[in-house]
Design a protein around this motif. Sequence first.
Motif, PDB file in Angstrom:
ATOM      1  N   THR A  68     -11.826   3.549   5.169  1.00  0.00           N
ATOM      2  CA  THR A  68     -11.122   4.311   5.693  1.00  0.00           C
ATOM      3  C   THR A  68     -11.962   5.727   7.063  1.00  0.00           C
ATOM      4  O   THR A  68     -11.436   4.842   8.348  1.00  0.00           O
ATOM      5  N   TYR A 108      -5.681   3.330   2.785  1.00  0.00           N
ATOM      6  CA  TYR A 108      -4.937   1.833   2.419  1.00  0.00           C
ATOM      7  C   TYR A 108      -4.613   1.299   3.647  1.00  0.00           C
ATOM      8  O   TYR A 108      -5.524  -0.206   3.561  1.00  0.00           O
ATOM      9  N   ALA A 164       1.006  -1.056  -0.097  1.00  0.00           N
ATOM     10  CA  ALA A 164      -0.056  -0.384   0.120  1.00  0.00           C
ATOM     11  C   ALA A 164       0.799   1.251  -0.014  1.00  0.00           C
ATOM     12  O   ALA A 164       0.605   2.236  -0.351  1.00  0.00           O
ATOM     13  N   SER A 178       1.146   4.338  -2.645  1.00  0.00           N
ATOM     14  CA  SER A 178       0.513   5.334  -2.496  1.00  0.00           C
ATOM     15  C   SER A 178       1.624   6.732  -2.955  1.00  0.00           C
ATOM     16  O   SER A 178       1.521   7.645  -3.124  1.00  0.00           O
ATOM     17  N   LEU A 220     -13.741   2.790  -0.769  1.00  0.00           N
ATOM     18  CA  LEU A 220     -12.003   2.957   0.022  1.00  0.00           C
ATOM     19  C   LEU A 220     -13.005   3.805   1.117  1.00  0.00           C
ATOM     20  O   LEU A 220     -12.384   3.646   2.273  1.00  0.00           O
ATOM     21  N   LYS A 264      -2.919   8.594   1.268  1.00  0.00           N
ATOM     22  CA  LYS A 264      -4.063   8.147   0.373  1.00  0.00           C
ATOM     23  C   LYS A 264      -3.254   6.327   1.389  1.00  0.00           C
ATOM     24  O   LYS A 264      -4.071   5.525   1.367  1.00  0.00           O
TER      25      LYS A 264
END
Length: 465
Positions: free
Chosen positions: A48, A182, A19, A23, A44, A178
């Motif tokens: 999150t 993830y 991840a 990112s 996502l 980001k």
Amino acid sequence: MTGWLIAFFGLFLLSLAYASYKSFQKNRTSDDFMLAGSNIGSILGFLTFSAALFSAFTFMGMPDFFRTHGVGAWIFLGLSDALMVFFIVWFGYKLRSRANEVGYQGVAGFVQKCYQNKYAGILLFVSSFLFLIPYVAIQIRGISIFLEAAFPGLLPFWAWASMLVGIMLIYSEIGGLKAIMYSDAIQGVILLVVIWIIGATCLSLAGGLETATQKIMETNPDLTILPGPKGLFTTPFLIASSIAIVMIPVTQPQFTTRLVVMKSLKSVHRMAYAVGLFAILVILPTAFIGLYGAIKYPDASTSDFLSGALMYDQAVPVAALAVVGLFAACLSTTNAQIFALGTELRSLLKGDDKRTMRITKVSIFLFSIIVLVFSTYMSDQLVLLARVSFAGTSMVAPVVLGAVVFKNPPKSLMILSSFALAYFILSLLSWVPNQIGGYPLDFVLYGIMIIATATIFITHSKKSQ
């Protein structure tokens, strides 16, 4: 057990590494690093948001809360989260509309622009710093006491906490928001799967829901009614708790920012509905674990109960997965909140992009060190400490709500929030009473703030016409 731990931790760390790699961008801007490009989809976004909301304090704190205080814990968190979902639908629309008009780099910078006043931004940053630092420390404290109890003699408390903070720093510094998102997605899936396996096992060991309930009715019937055996779940407590939780998307910047960086309003709405479903699914098994704990571990300490129910009473692979799940939950939430503090500071900075990024990264490191120190002084009452964090940040809700409702928000809202925040902090220091007329202080403050905010809103609306 060791083999399973190595296998699961290996898979988890590999997923984090992948991840982080996905990112990382060599020539990214500060907006790419801090706001994930503001193009997050509903799936996502839901994962999150849910992972940041339901963390180590849910996995560890809520079972212990059910065990100690009874069924009112469901009303405390489950009902409040459902109300929050409906609020997100309205607030997400208003926030995104205003963010498109004035720009958004963080809540503190956003309100500073809306009010055209530096104090508004400083007020938001100070409230976030004062109450997110203890909240992050709660997460680290929770997982560290669990690991120390689960593996006695392997590592001291401070070593577990330092290892967690170290991984968090490396990961966030490389991947930015980001990568954290993830990580949240991975943690959210792990949390839901593990907590249901453990919850189902605990319910089975207790003889099923009907048998377990009957045992509780015989040994401690106060767990099945309000206000609970310790009298915690009074009406004022539950109302004040609901307000504090509903205001989380307004005053806890890690959630506010997630509403802004979604790619569309439709994605925000889908995310909100999914979070509501996730809340039900993740809280229900914590009640089963707490029910089991009330039967088998009624007088045990928090660490003994958790290490027993989550590890020693489980099959070896499940116990190993629980350790990894707790570690992932803590890492995800602490990452999100420390990074949010960095985002808030960066939103107040001006000047060259590289300079502000350098200051932001240094600040994230310093915030992490402060959290590490704080975690050694926290108590084991994870849920109640989390509630204090929610309540503390909610004191500045009028300022944020004024910013999203009005183009020229009334500055009297800053005075109102400053008074409420200052008085709440003084109560935590025991300099002023934490009850007024027999009612909890936050309940009284909410009553005053609701009336005062409504009056200010109505008056300002009439002047603006």
